[in-house]
Design a protein around this motif. Structure first.
Motif, PDB file in Angstrom:
ATOM      1  N   VAL A 155     -30.092 -29.615 -21.478  1.00 57.79           N
ATOM      2  CA  VAL A 155     -31.300 -29.254 -22.222  1.00 57.79           C
ATOM      3  C   VAL A 155     -30.928 -28.315 -23.355  1.00 57.79           C
ATOM      4  O   VAL A 155     -30.204 -27.338 -23.158  1.00 57.79           O
ATOM      5  CB  VAL A 155     -32.336 -28.588 -21.297  1.00 57.79           C
ATOM      6  CG1 VAL A 155     -33.469 -27.955 -22.108  1.00 57.79           C
ATOM      7  CG2 VAL A 155     -32.892 -29.607 -20.306  1.00 57.79           C
ATOM      8  N   PHE A 156     -31.407 -28.632 -24.562  1.00 59.35           N
ATOM      9  CA  PHE A 156     -31.139 -27.824 -25.756  1.00 59.35           C
ATOM     10  C   PHE A 156     -32.487 -27.514 -26.404  1.00 59.35           C
ATOM     11  O   PHE A 156     -33.213 -28.415 -26.795  1.00 59.35           O
ATOM     12  CB  PHE A 156     -30.261 -28.622 -26.731  1.00 59.35           C
ATOM     13  CG  PHE A 156     -29.733 -27.843 -27.910  1.00 59.35           C
ATOM     14  CD1 PHE A 156     -30.557 -27.065 -28.706  1.00 59.35           C
ATOM     15  CD2 PHE A 156     -28.386 -27.923 -28.252  1.00 59.35           C
ATOM     16  CE1 PHE A 156     -30.064 -26.356 -29.791  1.00 59.35           C
ATOM     17  CE2 PHE A 156     -27.871 -27.228 -29.342  1.00 59.35           C
ATOM     18  CZ  PHE A 156     -28.716 -26.443 -30.115  1.00 59.35           C
ATOM     19  N   GLY A 165     -37.484 -25.508 -22.827  1.00 61.91           N
ATOM     20  CA  GLY A 165     -36.258 -25.873 -22.128  1.00 61.91           C
ATOM     21  C   GLY A 165     -35.958 -24.993 -20.933  1.00 61.91           C
ATOM     22  O   GLY A 165     -35.474 -25.468 -19.900  1.00 61.91           O
ATOM     23  N   ALA A 166     -36.251 -23.692 -21.048  1.00 68.14           N
ATOM     24  CA  ALA A 166     -35.998 -22.785 -19.934  1.00 68.14           C
ATOM     25  C   ALA A 166     -36.850 -23.159 -18.728  1.00 68.14           C
ATOM     26  O   ALA A 166     -36.376 -23.159 -17.585  1.00 68.14           O
ATOM     27  CB  ALA A 166     -36.276 -21.347 -20.365  1.00 68.14           C
ATOM     28  N   VAL A 167     -38.114 -23.513 -18.971  1.00 67.31           N
ATOM     29  CA  VAL A 167     -39.014 -23.873 -17.865  1.00 67.31           C
ATOM     30  C   VAL A 167     -38.539 -25.156 -17.182  1.00 67.31           C
ATOM     31  O   VAL A 167     -38.428 -25.212 -15.951  1.00 67.31           O
ATOM     32  CB  VAL A 167     -40.458 -24.041 -18.366  1.00 67.31           C
ATOM     33  CG1 VAL A 167     -41.351 -24.595 -17.247  1.00 67.31           C
ATOM     34  CG2 VAL A 167     -41.011 -22.720 -18.856  1.00 67.31           C
ATOM     35  N   VAL A 168     -38.256 -26.198 -17.965  1.00 68.81           N
ATOM     36  CA  VAL A 168     -37.884 -27.473 -17.358  1.00 68.81           C
ATOM     37  C   VAL A 168     -36.522 -27.371 -16.666  1.00 68.81           C
ATOM     38  O   VAL A 168     -36.286 -28.018 -15.639  1.00 68.81           O
ATOM     39  CB  VAL A 168     -37.908 -28.611 -18.410  1.00 68.81           C
ATOM     40  CG1 VAL A 168     -36.691 -28.583 -19.311  1.00 68.81           C
ATOM     41  CG2 VAL A 168     -38.031 -29.966 -17.739  1.00 68.81           C
ATOM     42  N   THR A 169     -35.623 -26.534 -17.179  1.00 68.38           N
ATOM     43  CA  THR A 169     -34.328 -26.339 -16.531  1.00 68.38           C
ATOM     44  C   THR A 169     -34.494 -25.600 -15.207  1.00 68.38           C
ATOM     45  O   THR A 169     -33.903 -25.969 -14.183  1.00 68.38           O
ATOM     46  CB  THR A 169     -33.378 -25.563 -17.451  1.00 68.38           C
ATOM     47  OG1 THR A 169     -33.191 -26.296 -18.674  1.00 68.38           O
ATOM     48  CG2 THR A 169     -32.027 -25.342 -16.799  1.00 68.38           C
ATOM     49  N   PRO A 173     -33.238 -27.941 -11.024  1.00 69.21           N
ATOM     50  CA  PRO A 173     -31.822 -27.607 -10.849  1.00 69.21           C
ATOM     51  C   PRO A 173     -30.958 -28.809 -10.484  1.00 69.21           C
ATOM     52  O   PRO A 173     -29.743 -28.795 -10.700  1.00 69.21           O
ATOM     53  CB  PRO A 173     -31.839 -26.569  -9.727  1.00 69.21           C
ATOM     54  CG  PRO A 173     -33.106 -26.837  -8.980  1.00 69.21           C
ATOM     55  CD  PRO A 173     -34.088 -27.275 -10.021  1.00 69.21           C
ATOM     56  N   ASP A 174     -31.584 -29.861  -9.955  1.00 65.70           N
ATOM     57  CA  ASP A 174     -30.825 -31.041  -9.546  1.00 65.70           C
ATOM     58  C   ASP A 174     -30.712 -32.082 -10.654  1.00 65.70           C
ATOM     59  O   ASP A 174     -29.942 -33.052 -10.527  1.00 65.70           O
ATOM     60  CB  ASP A 174     -31.478 -31.684  -8.320  1.00 65.70           C
ATOM     61  CG  ASP A 174     -32.935 -32.047  -8.563  1.00 65.70           C
ATOM     62  OD1 ASP A 174     -33.584 -31.390  -9.414  1.00 65.70           O
ATOM     63  OD2 ASP A 174     -33.436 -32.978  -7.909  1.00 65.70           O
ATOM     64  N   LYS A 175     -31.462 -31.919 -11.741  1.00 63.80           N
ATOM     65  CA  LYS A 175     -31.461 -32.912 -12.819  1.00 63.80           C
ATOM     66  C   LYS A 175     -30.820 -32.408 -14.112  1.00 63.80           C
ATOM     67  O   LYS A 175     -30.326 -33.209 -14.909  1.00 63.80           O
ATOM     68  CB  LYS A 175     -32.889 -33.374 -13.119  1.00 63.80           C
ATOM     69  CG  LYS A 175     -33.547 -34.146 -11.986  1.00 63.80           C
ATOM     70  CD  LYS A 175     -34.961 -34.583 -12.373  1.00 63.80           C
ATOM     71  CE  LYS A 175     -35.618 -35.367 -11.247  1.00 63.80           C
ATOM     72  NZ  LYS A 175     -37.009 -35.781 -11.617  1.00 63.80           N
ATOM     73  N   VAL A 176     -30.834 -31.105 -14.336  1.00 67.48           N
ATOM     74  CA  VAL A 176     -30.281 -30.523 -15.568  1.00 67.48           C
ATOM     75  C   VAL A 176     -28.974 -29.821 -15.245  1.00 67.48           C
ATOM     76  O   VAL A 176     -28.928 -28.963 -14.363  1.00 67.48           O
ATOM     77  CB  VAL A 176     -31.269 -29.527 -16.207  1.00 67.48           C
ATOM     78  CG1 VAL A 176     -30.667 -28.907 -17.459  1.00 67.48           C
ATOM     79  CG2 VAL A 176     -32.594 -30.220 -16.533  1.00 67.48           C
ATOM     80  N   VAL A 231     -33.064 -19.287 -13.843  1.00 64.75           N
ATOM     81  CA  VAL A 231     -32.239 -20.450 -14.158  1.00 64.75           C
ATOM     82  C   VAL A 231     -30.862 -20.270 -13.531  1.00 64.75           C
ATOM     83  O   VAL A 231     -30.178 -19.273 -13.779  1.00 64.75           O
ATOM     84  CB  VAL A 231     -32.114 -20.647 -15.688  1.00 64.75           C
ATOM     85  CG1 VAL A 231     -31.125 -21.768 -16.008  1.00 64.75           C
ATOM     86  CG2 VAL A 231     -33.481 -20.940 -16.299  1.00 64.75           C
ATOM     87  N   LYS A 232     -30.434 -21.224 -12.739  1.00 62.21           N
ATOM     88  CA  LYS A 232     -29.155 -21.126 -12.031  1.00 62.21           C
ATOM     89  C   LYS A 232     -28.031 -21.881 -12.731  1.00 62.21           C
ATOM     90  O   LYS A 232     -26.855 -21.649 -12.446  1.00 62.21           O
ATOM     91  CB  LYS A 232     -29.326 -21.660 -10.601  1.00 62.21           C
ATOM     92  CG  LYS A 232     -30.428 -20.979  -9.800  1.00 62.21           C
ATOM     93  CD  LYS A 232     -30.253 -19.475  -9.749  1.00 62.21           C
ATOM     94  CE  LYS A 232     -31.358 -18.808  -8.936  1.00 62.21           C
ATOM     95  NZ  LYS A 232     -31.249 -17.322  -8.982  1.00 62.21           N
TER      96      LYS A 232
END
Length: 316
Positions: A155-156, A165-169, A173-176, A231-232
């Motif tokens: 994600v950029f 991007g921060a929210v969706v990331t 955690p398993d997709k980004v 965000v991990k």
């Protein structure tokens, strides 16, 4: 004299109340600007104009809004990193095509460009919760594709796109596999006083002192500072130090908050970078920084997976 002062106070109070009411009513138009002054909502160009390999992708958000996107490939068989790009608050994805063209050349990646609701050819009207739904729909689409390596989705986001991007990331955690933020704000609450200084007496976030009695009226707070610490995945912070819109210390604060909880954070500044041109001002150093980050945190992990039995072919 007393009567005159009372009238003056009532008058000033009335102006303040009227101004606040106008702000409450029109705040979405201040935060989201799908149409730049003097331009139309439509795309001025498409990827075809730049001879890019692409497809039009139509998505449906979870609340039924129809969304338009472009999926642009470096090459027909490219299975290298796929960057899910979230744009700034103004204009549409077509205005970012030249940057994306260079991104393809420098990073040998695929790029998925989402038009938020109300932007470009997408339907609906922008809002924070709506755009979060849109971002999730885009990520879900990428995660289900069979023509990319779904373990290399990055994600950029730039400016507002960084908040998205921060929210969706954080939520996936398993997709980004990694997150890149460029010139992103700590929150819209903090930005209110930057863009309209008188608001700092009434609205504010973590960087604002004093009373914040009107925070409750802000419908799109986009509090990235509260999200980034959750965000991990690896995070790259790209900061233009001459940013004329978002004070550069916002990026400092985001990095500091993230680094407390996440040891895989990298911060790189670009002394002459402004809000929209850091990728230009940074020159080769900008792209080398991003490429190195991807190799260390995305491609390396993917290669290890390949050695463990996955023989998918990269376009690197």
């Amino acid at each position: 004299m007393v009567s005159y002062m009372n009238l003056l106070m009532y008058g000033v109070g009335g102006i303040v109340v009227a101004g606040m009411a106008l702000l409450v009513a029109l705040q979405e138009k201040l935060v989201y600007v799908p149409v730049l002054p003097g331009l139309t909502k439509s795309y001025p160009i498409t990827p075809a104009r730049l001879r890019l390999i692409f497809e039009d992708v139509w998505l449906t958000s979870s609340d039924g809004v129809r969304l338009h996107s472009w999926f642009i490939k470096f090459s027909p068989d490219c299975t290298g990193p796929t960057i899910l790009f979230f744009q700034e608050n103004a204009g549409n994805i077509a205005h970012r095509l030249e940057m994306v063209r260079i991104m393809l050349q420098k990073l040998h990646c695929n790029v998925f460009m989402l038009s938020y609701r109300g932007y470009g050819s997408s339907e609906g009207y922008p809002s924070q919760q709506g755009i979060i739904r849109d971002a999730q729909a885009a990520l879900d689409h990428l995660s289900q594709r069979t023509d990319i390596d779904t373990s290399q989705i990055v994600v950029f986001g730039r400016s507002l796109g960084g908040a998205v991007g921060a929210v969706v990331t954080k939520n996936n955690p398993d997709k980004v596999s990694a997150l890149i933020l460029e010139n992103t704000f700590t929150s819209i609450l903090d930005m209110a006083g930057v863009l309209l200084p008188f608001l700092k007496w009434f609205i504010g976030g973590s960087t604002t002192k004093g009373p914040k009695i009107l925070n409750f009226v802000v419908r799109s707070p986009w509090s990235t500072i509260d999200v980034i610490g959750q965000v991990k995945q690896p995070i790259l912070f790209l900061s233009g130090r001459r940013d004329e819109m978002v004070p550069s210390f916002h990026m400092d604060m985001l990095y500091a908050k993230a680094a407390v909880h996440n040891k895989r954070c990298t911060f790189v500044d670009f002394p002459t970078g402004m809000h929209m041109d850091t990728w230009i001002a940074g020159g080769d150093h900008y792209w080398t920084t991003v490429r190195t980050f991807l190799h260390q945190n995305v491609l390396k992990k993917s290669n290890e997976s390949q050695h463990n039995g996955n023989d998918s072919e990269s376009c690197e």
